[in-house]
Design a protein around this motif. Structure first.
Motif, PDB file in Angstrom:
ATOM      1  N   GLN A 116       0.828  -1.207   0.000  1.00 59.01           N
ATOM      2  CA  GLN A 116       0.000   0.000   0.000  1.00 59.01           C
ATOM      3  C   GLN A 116       0.867   1.264   0.000  1.00 59.01           C
ATOM      4  N   GLU A 117       1.880   1.279   0.837  1.00 60.53           N
ATOM      5  CA  GLU A 117       2.741   2.455   0.937  1.00 60.53           C
ATOM      6  C   GLU A 117       3.607   2.639  -0.309  1.00 60.53           C
ATOM      7  N   VAL A 118       4.066   1.522  -0.874  1.00 58.81           N
ATOM      8  CA  VAL A 118       4.846   1.582  -2.114  1.00 58.81           C
ATOM      9  C   VAL A 118       3.987   2.194  -3.220  1.00 58.81           C
ATOM     10  N   GLU A 119       2.747   1.762  -3.336  1.00 62.57           N
ATOM     11  CA  GLU A 119       1.859   2.291  -4.379  1.00 62.57           C
ATOM     12  C   GLU A 119       1.577   3.774  -4.139  1.00 62.57           C
ATOM     13  N   ARG A 120       1.410   4.130  -2.870  1.00 67.32           N
ATOM     14  CA  ARG A 120       1.131   5.512  -2.544  1.00 67.32           C
ATOM     15  C   ARG A 120       2.314   6.403  -2.928  1.00 67.32           C
ATOM     16  N   GLU A 121       3.506   5.931  -2.591  1.00 61.34           N
ATOM     17  CA  GLU A 121       4.691   6.724  -2.931  1.00 61.34           C
ATOM     18  C   GLU A 121       4.874   6.794  -4.452  1.00 61.34           C
ATOM     19  N   ALA A 122       4.660   5.668  -5.117  1.00 60.03           N
ATOM     20  CA  ALA A 122       4.835   5.633  -6.582  1.00 60.03           C
ATOM     21  C   ALA A 122       3.856   6.587  -7.262  1.00 60.03           C
ATOM     22  N   ALA A 123       2.632   6.639  -6.771  1.00 61.01           N
ATOM     23  CA  ALA A 123       1.605   7.495  -7.386  1.00 61.01           C
ATOM     24  C   ALA A 123       1.978   8.965  -7.276  1.00 61.01           C
ATOM     25  N   GLY A 124       2.731   9.317  -6.251  1.00 60.05           N
ATOM     26  CA  GLY A 124       3.089  10.717  -6.044  1.00 60.05           C
ATOM     27  C   GLY A 124       4.402  11.124  -6.677  1.00 60.05           C
ATOM     28  N   ARG A 125       5.023  10.210  -7.421  1.00 60.95           N
ATOM     29  CA  ARG A 125       6.364  10.502  -7.941  1.00 60.95           C
ATOM     30  C   ARG A 125       6.363  10.754  -9.438  1.00 60.95           C
ATOM     31  N   GLN A 126       7.050  11.807  -9.830  1.00 59.04           N
ATOM     32  CA  GLN A 126       7.322  12.053 -11.247  1.00 59.04           C
ATOM     33  C   GLN A 126       8.576  11.272 -11.596  1.00 59.04           C
ATOM     34  N   GLY A 127       8.962  11.322 -12.842  1.00 58.04           N
ATOM     35  CA  GLY A 127      10.197  10.652 -13.243  1.00 58.04           C
ATOM     36  C   GLY A 127      10.021  10.022 -14.598  1.00 58.04           C
ATOM     37  N   LEU A 128      11.133   9.747 -15.269  1.00 54.34           N
ATOM     38  CA  LEU A 128      11.064   9.156 -16.603  1.00 54.34           C
ATOM     39  C   LEU A 128      10.477   7.756 -16.534  1.00 54.34           C
ATOM     40  N   TYR A 129      10.835   7.054 -15.474  1.00 55.23           N
ATOM     41  CA  TYR A 129      10.273   5.724 -15.182  1.00 55.23           C
ATOM     42  C   TYR A 129      10.505   5.489 -13.702  1.00 55.23           C
ATOM     43  N   GLN A 130       9.939   4.404 -13.184  1.00 56.11           N
ATOM     44  CA  GLN A 130      10.047   4.162 -11.744  1.00 56.11           C
ATOM     45  C   GLN A 130      10.936   2.953 -11.474  1.00 56.11           C
ATOM     46  N   VAL A 131      11.762   3.098 -10.477  1.00 55.63           N
ATOM     47  CA  VAL A 131      12.650   2.007 -10.065  1.00 55.63           C
ATOM     48  C   VAL A 131      12.321   1.640  -8.628  1.00 55.63           C
ATOM     49  N   PHE A 132      11.883   0.410  -8.422  1.00 54.20           N
ATOM     50  CA  PHE A 132      11.591  -0.080  -7.076  1.00 54.20           C
ATOM     51  C   PHE A 132      12.778  -0.913  -6.625  1.00 54.20           C
ATOM     52  N   VAL A 133      13.471  -0.445  -5.599  1.00 59.92           N
ATOM     53  CA  VAL A 133      14.610  -1.207  -5.078  1.00 59.92           C
ATOM     54  C   VAL A 133      14.065  -2.221  -4.072  1.00 59.92           C
ATOM     55  N   VAL A 134      14.210  -3.496  -4.411  1.00 65.55           N
ATOM     56  CA  VAL A 134      13.637  -4.570  -3.592  1.00 65.55           C
ATOM     57  C   VAL A 134      14.711  -5.636  -3.347  1.00 65.55           C
ATOM     58  N   PRO A 135      15.386  -5.563  -2.192  1.00 65.02           N
ATOM     59  CA  PRO A 135      16.484  -6.518  -1.960  1.00 65.02           C
ATOM     60  C   PRO A 135      16.045  -7.982  -2.124  1.00 65.02           C
ATOM     61  N   LEU A 136      14.860  -8.337  -1.627  1.00 57.02           N
ATOM     62  CA  LEU A 136      14.437  -9.740  -1.681  1.00 57.02           C
ATOM     63  C   LEU A 136      13.372  -9.977  -2.755  1.00 57.02           C
ATOM     64  N   LEU A 137      13.494  -9.311  -3.867  1.00 52.10           N
ATOM     65  CA  LEU A 137      12.490  -9.447  -4.933  1.00 52.10           C
ATOM     66  C   LEU A 137      12.338 -10.897  -5.406  1.00 52.10           C
TER      67      LEU A 137
END
Ligand code: ATP
Length: 204
Positions: free
Chosen positions: A94-115
């Motif tokens: 939920q928090e990741v989506e909330r932060e992503a929705a509020g971010r501009q940028g050419l594209y989004q990078v989610f840093v996920v150590p245990l992806l």
């Protein structure tokens, strides 16, 4: 919907270094570890749910989750570990989506150590990018950075996915092994950045 990249790699592989280089090129970087940490910090969204689920003992006097207690509990009790994950993972999502929705940028990078280990991320991102590094170099870097004992680092690495497991699910790979200089890492990261911009242009 912007292009979404999940950036992962083992401990000491160079995720933070790559994320910083991408941010400097205009990517919106979302650090899921920092989000998870904030959830269990004083006043964090997970604190009251944790208190209800595990009792007041798991919250320290400062109002943060008592990390060492929680670690001890989930280490000895797999059901407690499952309950903790069932509580925390939806909040992180939920928090990741909330932060992503509020971010501009050419594209989004989610840093996920245990992806690779968690399996929840595959459907959330368009690309999985692995920062690839040999184990000996990981060990050396982490020891130099943190001074952790070699067997402690080895234990953390043993609990993570292997290099081969990560490479098996990677759409994109940035090599940052023992032979890689910081300049080479910057070049490779820039090349990857350009490839994602090309992909974005193709998507229109
Ligand atoms: P962690 O998962 O432990 O947070 P990470 O994957 O984010 O690690 P970094 O913090 O980017 O990795 O890198 C680990 C350490 O190795 C840092 O001190 C960084 O400066 C150093 N490092 C990374 N890549 C290189 C390189 N190519 N040459 C020299 N040092 C490097």
């Amino acid at each position: 919907q912007p292009l979404r990249v999940g950036l992962t790699g083992g401990i000491g592989s160079g995720k933070t270094a790559v994320a910083d280089l991408l941010a400097a090129r205009g990517a919106a970087v979302i650090d899921t570890d920092a989000i998870a940490h904030a959830l269990t910090a004083p006043g964090g969204l997970a604190i009251e749910p944790l208190r209800r689920e595990f009792g007041p003992d798991m919250i320290g006097p400062d109002g943060a989750m008592d990390r060492s207690r929680m670690r001890a509990l989930v280490f000895s009790d797999v059901q407690a570990k499952a309950r903790l994950e069932a509580l925390i993972h939806p909040l992180i999502g939920q928090e990741v989506e909330r932060e992503a929705a509020g971010r501009q940028g050419l594209y989004q990078v989610f840093v996920v150590p245990l992806l690779v280990e968690s399996g929840r991320w595959r459907d959330r991102v368009d690309r999985i990018c692995v920062v690839d590094c040999d184990e000996a170099t990981q060990l050396r870097r982490v020891q130099r950075r943190s001074g952790l004992a070699p067997d402690m680092v080895a234990r953390i690495m043993a609990a993570q996915a292997t290099r081969a497991q990560r490479l098996a699910v990677a759409d994109d790979v940035i090599v940052n092994d023992g032979e890689t200089t910081p300049e080479q890492l910057a070049q490779r990261t820039l090349a990857q950045h350009r490839a994602w911009l090309d992909l974005l242009a193709l998507r229109g």
